[in-house]
Design a protein around this motif. Sequence first.
Motif, PDB file in Angstrom:
ATOM      1  N   SER A 111       0.846  -1.187   0.000  1.00  0.00           N
ATOM      2  CA  SER A 111       0.000   0.000   0.000  1.00  0.00           C
ATOM      3  C   SER A 111       0.885   1.243   0.000  1.00  0.00           C
ATOM      4  O   SER A 111       1.844   1.337   0.792  1.00  0.00           O
ATOM      5  CB  SER A 111      -0.921   0.020   1.220  1.00  0.00           C
ATOM      6  N   PRO A 112       0.583   2.251  -0.832  1.00  0.00           N
ATOM      7  CA  PRO A 112       1.375   3.479  -0.822  1.00  0.00           C
ATOM      8  C   PRO A 112       1.076   4.377   0.373  1.00  0.00           C
ATOM      9  O   PRO A 112       1.809   5.344   0.606  1.00  0.00           O
ATOM     10  CB  PRO A 112       0.958   4.158  -2.134  1.00  0.00           C
ATOM     11  N   TRP A 113       0.004   4.050   1.124  1.00  0.00           N
ATOM     12  CA  TRP A 113      -0.404   4.919   2.233  1.00  0.00           C
ATOM     13  C   TRP A 113       0.222   4.510   3.557  1.00  0.00           C
ATOM     14  O   TRP A 113       0.080   5.236   4.547  1.00  0.00           O
ATOM     15  CB  TRP A 113      -1.929   4.917   2.370  1.00  0.00           C
ATOM     16  N   TYR A 114       0.896   3.389   3.592  1.00  0.00           N
ATOM     17  CA  TYR A 114       1.457   2.936   4.865  1.00  0.00           C
ATOM     18  C   TYR A 114       2.481   3.939   5.401  1.00  0.00           C
ATOM     19  O   TYR A 114       2.417   4.360   6.564  1.00  0.00           O
ATOM     20  CB  TYR A 114       2.094   1.555   4.688  1.00  0.00           C
ATOM     21  N   THR A 115       3.431   4.328   4.571  1.00  0.00           N
ATOM     22  CA  THR A 115       4.469   5.262   5.018  1.00  0.00           C
ATOM     23  C   THR A 115       3.884   6.634   5.310  1.00  0.00           C
ATOM     24  O   THR A 115       4.326   7.325   6.232  1.00  0.00           O
ATOM     25  CB  THR A 115       5.561   5.382   3.946  1.00  0.00           C
ATOM     26  N   VAL A 116       2.869   7.034   4.535  1.00  0.00           N
ATOM     27  CA  VAL A 116       2.211   8.319   4.790  1.00  0.00           C
ATOM     28  C   VAL A 116       1.561   8.326   6.170  1.00  0.00           C
ATOM     29  O   VAL A 116       1.683   9.288   6.938  1.00  0.00           O
ATOM     30  CB  VAL A 116       1.161   8.594   3.684  1.00  0.00           C
ATOM     31  N   ASN A 117       0.883   7.246   6.508  1.00  0.00           N
ATOM     32  CA  ASN A 117       0.230   7.170   7.817  1.00  0.00           C
ATOM     33  C   ASN A 117       1.246   7.064   8.950  1.00  0.00           C
ATOM     34  O   ASN A 117       1.002   7.565  10.054  1.00  0.00           O
ATOM     35  CB  ASN A 117      -0.720   5.971   7.852  1.00  0.00           C
TER      36      ASN A 117
ATOM     37  N   MET B 160      -0.394  12.301  15.279  1.00  0.00           N
ATOM     38  CA  MET B 160      -1.717  11.726  15.584  1.00  0.00           C
ATOM     39  C   MET B 160      -1.515  10.501  16.456  1.00  0.00           C
ATOM     40  O   MET B 160      -1.078   9.447  15.986  1.00  0.00           O
ATOM     41  CB  MET B 160      -2.448  11.373  14.290  1.00  0.00           C
ATOM     42  N   ALA B 161      -1.829  10.618  17.742  1.00  0.00           N
ATOM     43  CA  ALA B 161      -1.567   9.538  18.690  1.00  0.00           C
ATOM     44  C   ALA B 161      -2.398   8.300  18.391  1.00  0.00           C
ATOM     45  O   ALA B 161      -1.972   7.178  18.675  1.00  0.00           O
ATOM     46  CB  ALA B 161      -1.848  10.022  20.114  1.00  0.00           C
ATOM     47  N   ASN B 162      -3.573   8.470  17.803  1.00  0.00           N
ATOM     48  CA  ASN B 162      -4.425   7.307  17.547  1.00  0.00           C
ATOM     49  C   ASN B 162      -3.867   6.395  16.473  1.00  0.00           C
ATOM     50  O   ASN B 162      -4.234   5.218  16.379  1.00  0.00           O
ATOM     51  CB  ASN B 162      -5.829   7.773  17.154  1.00  0.00           C
ATOM     52  N   LEU B 163      -2.949   6.913  15.628  1.00  0.00           N
ATOM     53  CA  LEU B 163      -2.349   6.081  14.591  1.00  0.00           C
ATOM     54  C   LEU B 163      -1.094   5.362  15.073  1.00  0.00           C
ATOM     55  O   LEU B 163      -0.635   4.431  14.410  1.00  0.00           O
ATOM     56  CB  LEU B 163      -1.994   6.932  13.367  1.00  0.00           C
ATOM     57  N   ALA B 164      -0.537   5.792  16.185  1.00  0.00           N
ATOM     58  CA  ALA B 164       0.697   5.170  16.661  1.00  0.00           C
ATOM     59  C   ALA B 164       0.487   3.705  17.020  1.00  0.00           C
ATOM     60  O   ALA B 164       1.371   2.868  16.825  1.00  0.00           O
ATOM     61  CB  ALA B 164       1.242   5.935  17.865  1.00  0.00           C
TER      62      ALA B 164
END
Length: 276
Positions: A133-139, A146-150
């Motif tokens: 997925s190209p969005w993994y590194t972006v996230n 964004m603490a909820n993504l950690a």
Amino acid sequence: MAIDETSNRVIEAPAPTAWPMIMALGLTLAFAGLVTNVAVSMVGFVLTIAGAVGWFREVLPVEHREPVPVEPAVEAIVPAKIGIDYLQVGELGNRAVLPLEIYPYSAGIKGGIAGGVAMAALAVLQGIALHGSPWYTVNILAATAMANLANADTATLSSFIPQAFVVALIIHASASILVGLLYGVMLPMFPRYPALWAAIVAPLLWTGLLWSSLSVINPVLEARIEWRWFILCQIAFGAVAGFVVNLTERVRTLQHMPFAVRTGIEAPGLGERRED
């Protein structure tokens, strides 16, 4: 002082002797034998006695002396008076601050943008190659703010999240421009091998700083970063940013100009005198 038959001036000085060094060698061997062998101490003891007797015989009953000729006096050398021309502060040619030429700030901004694009391309390629997925590194980048993504799982990080995309874009663009400006200011200070500093030294130093501090700042995020790809992205940014900055023509600094010129205050006739 004594006068010899040729009427040359001489003085009597103590005659040179080697007995003190022999005695010192004997004492050294005598003490060294305490931790090695008794034979070494016996040799040292003999040398100590011989050195002491020989040394005393150089002094008693008559001190041994030798004549030393006195060199004729040399007339004093009077230095000639010469003038010294001192450079005045601000005079053209008086290099006070390095560097003499710098890149304009626009060069750093352009280099940062170009380096940021190259770094983003590699980051997207990393996400596709390792996580599909190209969005993994972006996230992952957005998770720094964004603490909820950690603590999110891989499926969530592999999906497109609009808020995370905006946050990652702001972080990446700001950092790229700031580092690009830093390159524009820093590279003129390294006239030799600027490409090495831009593409290798600076990225490795920056990566080492993050590697040593991220485990304390955000251990969860630190465990998700693939450091080999991270280093590759940093090197790509440094190489591209440094290349773009080096393409820009340098401008001379105003360090030799008066304060009125550097601040933009009108000073009629001052520029003409400087050019003359």
